[in-house]
Design an enzyme around this catalytic site. Structure first.
Site, mmCIF file in Angstrom:
data_model
loop_
_atom_site.group_PDB
_atom_site.id
_atom_site.type_symbol
_atom_site.label_atom_id
_atom_site.label_comp_id
_atom_site.label_asym_id
_atom_site.label_seq_id
_atom_site.Cartn_x
_atom_site.Cartn_y
_atom_site.Cartn_z
ATOM 1 N N TYR A 43 42.889 9.485 90.434
ATOM 2 C CA TYR A 43 44.267 9.999 90.331
ATOM 3 C C TYR A 43 45.184 8.994 89.646
ATOM 4 C CZ TYR A 43 42.198 12.520 94.312
ATOM 5 O OH TYR A 43 41.386 13.219 95.144
ATOM 6 N N ASP A 173 44.073 20.491 99.942
ATOM 7 C CA ASP A 173 43.682 21.382 98.853
ATOM 8 C C ASP A 173 42.635 22.459 99.183
ATOM 9 O OD1 ASP A 173 45.057 19.182 97.936
ATOM 10 O OD2 ASP A 173 43.883 18.951 96.113
ATOM 11 N N ARG A 206 33.756 17.077 96.704
ATOM 12 C CA ARG A 206 34.944 17.655 96.071
ATOM 13 C C ARG A 206 34.921 19.180 96.235
ATOM 14 N NH1 ARG A 206 38.935 14.695 94.714
ATOM 15 N NH2 ARG A 206 39.464 16.205 93.135
ATOM 16 N N GLU A 402 39.340 7.122 100.610
ATOM 17 C CA GLU A 402 40.237 8.280 100.584
ATOM 18 C C GLU A 402 40.068 9.114 101.858
ATOM 19 O OE1 GLU A 402 39.338 10.649 97.179
ATOM 20 O OE2 GLU A 402 41.068 11.974 97.396
#
Ligand code: GLC
Length: 431
Positions: A43, A173, A206, A402
């Protein structure tokens, strides 16, 4: 005096100090001009609620950097009051969806066309309380006010409960809570190339292509109507009153009221305190799910509750949403379902649980922080301490990842992730 114990304590302190130094190193190396990127690998721009968490963590250690972080974010506020979820201060080659995909500029800086939970307001309150810097407050206050007004005017059906129009706006998300509303529409054939799954290892951690097709089509449809919120209220196939966004929104209203009072603006202070109370009541009514024993999100298109037991429901305590009775039930849910894992708090528990995939099970340091803060507001210091301890344990064992597998504790996603570092500073502030 037990000398052995003293030595242990000293060794612990030294280890914590070492980690704090590393945390600062992560933040400094991720810092660009006036803002901090979430991670150099995944990011490389400024993200909205990331900046807020980063600023919160920096408030006690590098207040000047904390202020800059927030000011650079606020400068990207749209005229309407939307605070974009990404600010592309630099060229974005190799990132998808980059500036060409969004096609938006604010004062010549490219931004995305969606938002994220308004954590920036609690962050500003924290910085202000730490520094007492009136000049700083004067500079950011108008953007914060415009942003909160925007939520009420453009993102609420009833001026009480706020909604999002893209899963990315929730910050969680690919939460399993979004599967049903995403499955209810056909994105058609969407052509694009992902950049976030370049290594095979990350492919399992992901969101899937099925999710991504829908994410991209929601962006393109919103751009096609020039981001007109009133048009989108009619046409967007994803309109969700998210439990987490609402909790943060209510807390933001309360914190903004405190900031208004500090500036001597009693009228604004009353307005925002009343807004918080009105929203709280409506959320308690609409988003509480007695069977799951938590707050859930509401799908305005399908007109149904999205039954998912996730950390979003638990984070309601951050906005002091639960009544006393709801809190007793919520605490049971926390104890029975979410603290059953080795590491608290999994982002989701239930049929779609996946301990390694993003928001479908892993522990995140920012949501842990929100929940622990809220639990203290309800007098549950023991549970808050357990959560803080787990956050520290994860970071101390694995590094500033993360997210983390709640069963094994293994670090996942990107390493040297800014908010994990910033919130570690916050958690060990008085250690
Ligand atoms: C991911 C996360 C989101 C975060 C962003 C940048 O999209 O889901 O919450 O803001 O990465 O770190």
């Amino acid at each position: 005096m037990d000398d052995g114990r003293d030595e242990d304590t000293n060794a612990d302190r030294a280890a914590t100090e070492e980690r704090r130094t590393e945390a600062l190193d992560v933040l400094r190396s991720n810092r660009a001009e006036g803002y901090t990127i979430p991670s150099a690998t995944l990011y490389p721009f400024q993200w909205n609620w990331d900046s807020a968490f980063i600023a919160l963590g920096l408030a006690g250690v590098e207040p000047a950097a904390a202020k800059e972080e927030v000011e650079s974010l606020c400068a990207a506020t749209w005229e309407s009051g939307l605070l974009p979820h990404i600010v592309f201060h630099t060229d974005a080659e190799g990132y998808f969806p980059g500036p060409e995909e969004w096609g938006v500029d604010v004062e010549e800086t490219a931004t995305s066309g969606i938002t994220q939970p308004p954590m920036v307001v609690p962050a500003v309150r924290r910085i202000y309380e730490e520094t007492g810097d009136d000049g700083f407050l004067d500079r950011v206050y108008p953007a914060l006010e415009r942003h909160l007004e925007w939520w009420v005017r453009e993102r609420s059906f009833d001026t009480s409960v706020v909604y999002v129009r893209h899963p990315w706006e929730t910050g969680m998300d690919d939460s399993p809570a979004w599967t049903d509303p995403l499955a209810a529409f056909d994105p058609g054939e969407v052509v694009y190339e992902r950049e976030d799954r370049k290594s095979d290892e990350l492919a399992d951690q992901r969101p899937t292509d099925w999710d991504y097709d829908r994410y991209v089509s929601l962006v393109r449809e919103a751009r096609a109507v020039d981001w007109d919120e009133f048009d989108l209220r009619e046409s967007c196939p994803f309109l969700v009153e998210d439990a987490l966004t609402n909790a943060i929104f209510v807390r933001a209203c309360d914190d903004f009221a405190a900031l208004a009072a500090a500036r001597g603006d009693d009228t604004a202070a009353t307005t925002w305190r009343e807004q918080a109370e009105q929203s709280r009541e409506a959320i308690r009514d609409r988003l509480w799910d007695e069977e799951l024993g938590t707050f859930v999100s509401y799908d305005r298109v399908g007109d149904r509750k999205l039954e998912a037991n996730s950390v979003a429901g638990l984070a309601s305590v951050f906005g002091e949403i639960p009544t006393k009775q709801q809190f007793e039930r919520l605490r049971r849910t926390l104890r029975d379902d979410l603290l059953a894992y080795e590491f608290a708090v999994p982002s989701y528990v239930g049929d779609a649980f996946d301990p390694d995939r993003y928001w479908r099970g892993p522990v995140w340091i920012n949501t842990n922080w929100l929940v622990a803060d809220g639990l203290r507001r309800y007098g549950s210091a023991d549970l808050a301490d357990r959560i803080d301890r787990d956050s520290r344990r994860l970071v101390e064992r694995e590094g500033f990842f993360e997210y983390f597998n709640p069963e094994t504790g293994e670090g996942r996603g990107s390493d040297r992730f800014s908010w994990s570092a910033a919130l570690y500073l916050e958690l060990t502030d008085s250690a």
